[in-house]
Design a protein around this motif. Structure first.
Motif, PDB file in Angstrom:
ATOM      1  N   ARG A   1      56.605 -46.769  26.353  1.00  0.00           N
ATOM      2  CA  ARG A   1      55.950 -45.815  25.457  1.00  0.00           C
ATOM      3  C   ARG A   1      56.735 -44.498  25.398  1.00  0.00           C
ATOM      4  N   ILE A   2      57.128 -44.001  26.558  1.00  0.00           N
ATOM      5  CA  ILE A   2      57.881 -42.745  26.593  1.00  0.00           C
ATOM      6  C   ILE A   2      59.205 -42.920  25.847  1.00  0.00           C
ATOM      7  N   TYR A   3      59.835 -44.066  26.088  1.00  0.00           N
ATOM      8  CA  TYR A   3      61.133 -44.345  25.473  1.00  0.00           C
ATOM      9  C   TYR A   3      61.005 -44.403  23.952  1.00  0.00           C
ATOM     10  N   ALA A   4      59.932 -45.037  23.481  1.00  0.00           N
ATOM     11  CA  ALA A   4      59.716 -45.131  22.039  1.00  0.00           C
ATOM     12  C   ALA A   4      59.538 -43.743  21.423  1.00  0.00           C
ATOM     13  N   HIS A   5      58.799 -42.892  22.125  1.00  0.00           N
ATOM     14  CA  HIS A   5      58.599 -41.513  21.670  1.00  0.00           C
ATOM     15  C   HIS A   5      59.932 -40.803  21.564  1.00  0.00           C
ATOM     16  N   ALA A   6      60.752 -40.985  22.603  1.00  0.00           N
ATOM     17  CA  ALA A   6      62.046 -40.304  22.654  1.00  0.00           C
ATOM     18  C   ALA A   6      62.912 -40.735  21.479  1.00  0.00           C
ATOM     19  N   ARG A   7      62.949 -42.059  21.219  1.00  0.00           N
ATOM     20  CA  ARG A   7      63.760 -42.577  20.121  1.00  0.00           C
ATOM     21  C   ARG A   7      63.307 -41.986  18.796  1.00  0.00           C
ATOM     22  N   ARG A   8      61.987 -41.906  18.624  1.00  0.00           N
ATOM     23  CA  ARG A   8      61.438 -41.401  17.373  1.00  0.00           C
ATOM     24  C   ARG A   8      61.792 -39.944  17.160  1.00  0.00           C
ATOM     25  N   LYS A   9      61.657 -39.161  18.229  1.00  0.00           N
ATOM     26  CA  LYS A   9      61.958 -37.736  18.127  1.00  0.00           C
ATOM     27  C   LYS A   9      63.434 -37.532  17.822  1.00  0.00           C
ATOM     28  N   LEU A  10      64.257 -38.322  18.503  1.00  0.00           N
ATOM     29  CA  LEU A  10      65.707 -38.212  18.310  1.00  0.00           C
ATOM     30  C   LEU A  10      66.063 -38.541  16.867  1.00  0.00           C
ATOM     31  N   ALA A  11      65.465 -39.606  16.348  1.00  0.00           N
ATOM     32  CA  ALA A  11      65.749 -40.027  14.974  1.00  0.00           C
ATOM     33  C   ALA A  11      65.294 -38.953  13.987  1.00  0.00           C
ATOM     34  N   THR A  12      64.124 -38.378  14.230  1.00  0.00           N
ATOM     35  CA  THR A  12      63.618 -37.324  13.346  1.00  0.00           C
ATOM     36  C   THR A  12      64.604 -36.160  13.305  1.00  0.00           C
ATOM     37  N   ALA A  13      65.087 -35.775  14.496  1.00  0.00           N
ATOM     38  CA  ALA A  13      66.015 -34.653  14.579  1.00  0.00           C
ATOM     39  C   ALA A  13      67.293 -34.954  13.812  1.00  0.00           C
ATOM     40  N   LEU A  14      67.800 -36.174  13.943  1.00  0.00           N
ATOM     41  CA  LEU A  14      69.060 -36.534  13.286  1.00  0.00           C
ATOM     42  C   LEU A  14      68.885 -36.590  11.777  1.00  0.00           C
ATOM     43  N   VAL A  15      67.802 -37.208  11.323  1.00  0.00           N
ATOM     44  CA  VAL A  15      67.615 -37.407   9.886  1.00  0.00           C
ATOM     45  C   VAL A  15      67.288 -36.084   9.194  1.00  0.00           C
ATOM     46  N   GLU A  16      66.420 -35.293   9.819  1.00  0.00           N
ATOM     47  CA  GLU A  16      66.000 -34.054   9.175  1.00  0.00           C
ATOM     48  C   GLU A  16      66.899 -32.878   9.526  1.00  0.00           C
ATOM     49  N   GLY A  17      67.911 -33.125  10.357  1.00  0.00           N
ATOM     50  CA  GLY A  17      68.857 -32.068  10.711  1.00  0.00           C
ATOM     51  C   GLY A  17      68.207 -30.915  11.447  1.00  0.00           C
ATOM     52  N   ARG A  18      67.331 -31.270  12.392  1.00  0.00           N
ATOM     53  CA  ARG A  18      66.641 -30.209  13.121  1.00  0.00           C
ATOM     54  C   ARG A  18      67.206 -30.059  14.522  1.00  0.00           C
ATOM     55  N   PRO A  19      67.132 -28.830  15.063  1.00  0.00           N
ATOM     56  CA  PRO A  19      67.625 -28.633  16.433  1.00  0.00           C
ATOM     57  C   PRO A  19      66.755 -29.363  17.455  1.00  0.00           C
ATOM     58  N   ILE A  20      67.349 -29.654  18.594  1.00  0.00           N
ATOM     59  CA  ILE A  20      66.633 -30.344  19.669  1.00  0.00           C
ATOM     60  C   ILE A  20      66.515 -29.409  20.857  1.00  0.00           C
ATOM     61  N   LEU A  21      65.333 -29.362  21.437  1.00  0.00           N
ATOM     62  CA  LEU A  21      65.136 -28.567  22.651  1.00  0.00           C
ATOM     63  C   LEU A  21      64.578 -29.475  23.743  1.00  0.00           C
ATOM     64  N   PHE A  22      65.143 -29.375  24.935  1.00  0.00           N
ATOM     65  CA  PHE A  22      64.582 -30.112  26.068  1.00  0.00           C
ATOM     66  C   PHE A  22      63.586 -29.212  26.766  1.00  0.00           C
ATOM     67  N   GLN A  23      62.385 -29.703  26.957  1.00  0.00           N
ATOM     68  CA  GLN A  23      61.354 -28.821  27.482  1.00  0.00           C
ATOM     69  C   GLN A  23      60.201 -29.600  28.107  1.00  0.00           C
ATOM     70  N   GLY A  24      59.738 -29.092  29.220  1.00  0.00           N
ATOM     71  CA  GLY A  24      58.463 -29.496  29.805  1.00  0.00           C
ATOM     72  C   GLY A  24      58.252 -30.977  30.068  1.00  0.00           C
ATOM     73  N   GLY A  25      57.003 -31.378  30.047  1.00  0.00           N
ATOM     74  CA  GLY A  25      56.642 -32.749  30.343  1.00  0.00           C
ATOM     75  C   GLY A  25      56.129 -32.875  31.763  1.00  0.00           C
ATOM     76  N   PRO A  26      55.291 -33.893  32.022  1.00  0.00           N
ATOM     77  CA  PRO A  26      54.740 -34.063  33.368  1.00  0.00           C
ATOM     78  C   PRO A  26      55.773 -34.691  34.296  1.00  0.00           C
ATOM     79  N   VAL A  27      56.617 -33.878  34.873  1.00  0.00           N
ATOM     80  CA  VAL A  27      57.718 -34.422  35.676  1.00  0.00           C
ATOM     81  C   VAL A  27      57.817 -33.730  37.032  1.00  0.00           C
ATOM     82  N   TYR A  28      58.494 -34.390  37.950  1.00  0.00           N
ATOM     83  CA  TYR A  28      58.953 -33.709  39.162  1.00  0.00           C
ATOM     84  C   TYR A  28      60.360 -34.180  39.447  1.00  0.00           C
ATOM     85  N   PHE A  29      61.096 -33.391  40.226  1.00  0.00           N
ATOM     86  CA  PHE A  29      62.492 -33.714  40.451  1.00  0.00           C
ATOM     87  C   PHE A  29      62.673 -34.354  41.810  1.00  0.00           C
ATOM     88  N   ASP A  30      63.583 -35.279  41.825  1.00  0.00           N
ATOM     89  CA  ASP A  30      63.844 -36.027  43.037  1.00  0.00           C
ATOM     90  C   ASP A  30      64.837 -35.229  43.872  1.00  0.00           C
TER      91      ASP A  30
END
Lengths: 108, 139
Positions: free
Chosen positions: B69-98
């Motif tokens: 599910r997360i991967y599908a979201h990522a692909r969709r967002k990436l495609a939207t950014a590429l097609v619509e020529g929009r900037p990409i920002l990496f931000q947030g999300g429920p994560v912790y670092f190893d």
């Protein structure tokens, strides 16, 4: 390289503070110039959110390593994402001078 | 109330904060696409490291279905950014670092190690290599 140490007093002879968010002073030590800066912690008496606020203060100085007695869970995650190394000495009675000496020795 | 999201494990945050398009539309009121850290990690594991979803989900400590599910979201967002020529920002999300914690027998002190690709680990205080990794969090 810049290092932050939590201190319980504002002299190099004072003992390292075992808390991070609510420590008395932050010591910023620059290994290149040997400059030492004591900054009183504004979040000392904060009821909530002392850790993240302190992380912000420390990160704004461009620190690579942080030395303290203990780090909270929020603080650890924040420093991980900022790529800052955390060091926890097991001996809580180390003074600021003793810690800084270790870094001076490394340079030689 | 919805169930809180499980935290996803990340190896490293992305090396850049984002991307911006080149050309006419650059910076003209373009709403950036926000890619969460967990989505970035999913892309990295599945498309860069070429691991399958099951292996990747184990690495991020989530279920296989959640990973997909997360991967599908990522692909969709990436495609939207590429097609619509929009900037990409990496931000947030429920994560912790190893972060791996180690113990130096000489000092003695605990420290974490951030350069995970580096093989030789020395104590940051005394530079000795007499260290062990601690599996459990003692603090």
């Amino acid at each position: 390289m810049k290092i932050a140490i939590t201190s319980s007093g504002n002299s190099p002879d004072s003992v390292m503070d075992s808390r991070f968010g609510r420590c008395m002073y932050f010591v910023f030590y620059d290994t290149k110039t040997g400059a030492m800066e004591f900054v009183p912690n504004p979040n000392k008496d904060a009821i909530e959110g002392a850790g993240p606020a302190s992380v912000q203060l420390v990160a704004s100085k461009g620190v690579d390593k942080v030395i303290s007695g203990e780090f909270g869970n929020k603080v650890k995650a924040l420093f991980d994402s900022l790529k800052v190394q955390l060091i926890i000495p097991e001996n809580p009675s180390l003074t600021i001078n003793q810690i800084v000496d270790k870094f001076v020795k490394q340079q030689k | 109330m919805a169930r809180p999201k499980k935290l996803r494990k990340l190896k490293n945050p992305p090396i850049v904060k984002g991307f911006s398009p080149i050309g006419k539309a650059t910076g003209k009121g373009q709403e950036p696409i926000l890619i969460n850290y967990d989505e970035y990690e999913a892309l990295r594991l599945a498309d860069y490291n070429m691991s399958n979803h099951l292996q990747a989900s184990v690495k991020m400590q989530i279920s296989r279905a959640t990973f997909t599910r997360i991967y599908a979201h990522a692909r969709r967002k990436l495609a939207t950014a590429l097609v619509e020529g929009r900037p990409i920002l990496f931000q947030g999300g429920p994560v912790y670092f190893d972060s791996q914690w180690h113990y130096c027998r000489q000092c003695p002190c605990y420290f974490n190690h951030l350069e995970k690709d580096e093989k030789t680990i020395a104590c940051p205080l005394c530079l000795s290599t007499d260290i062990t990794s601690c599996k459990e969090k003692i603090f």
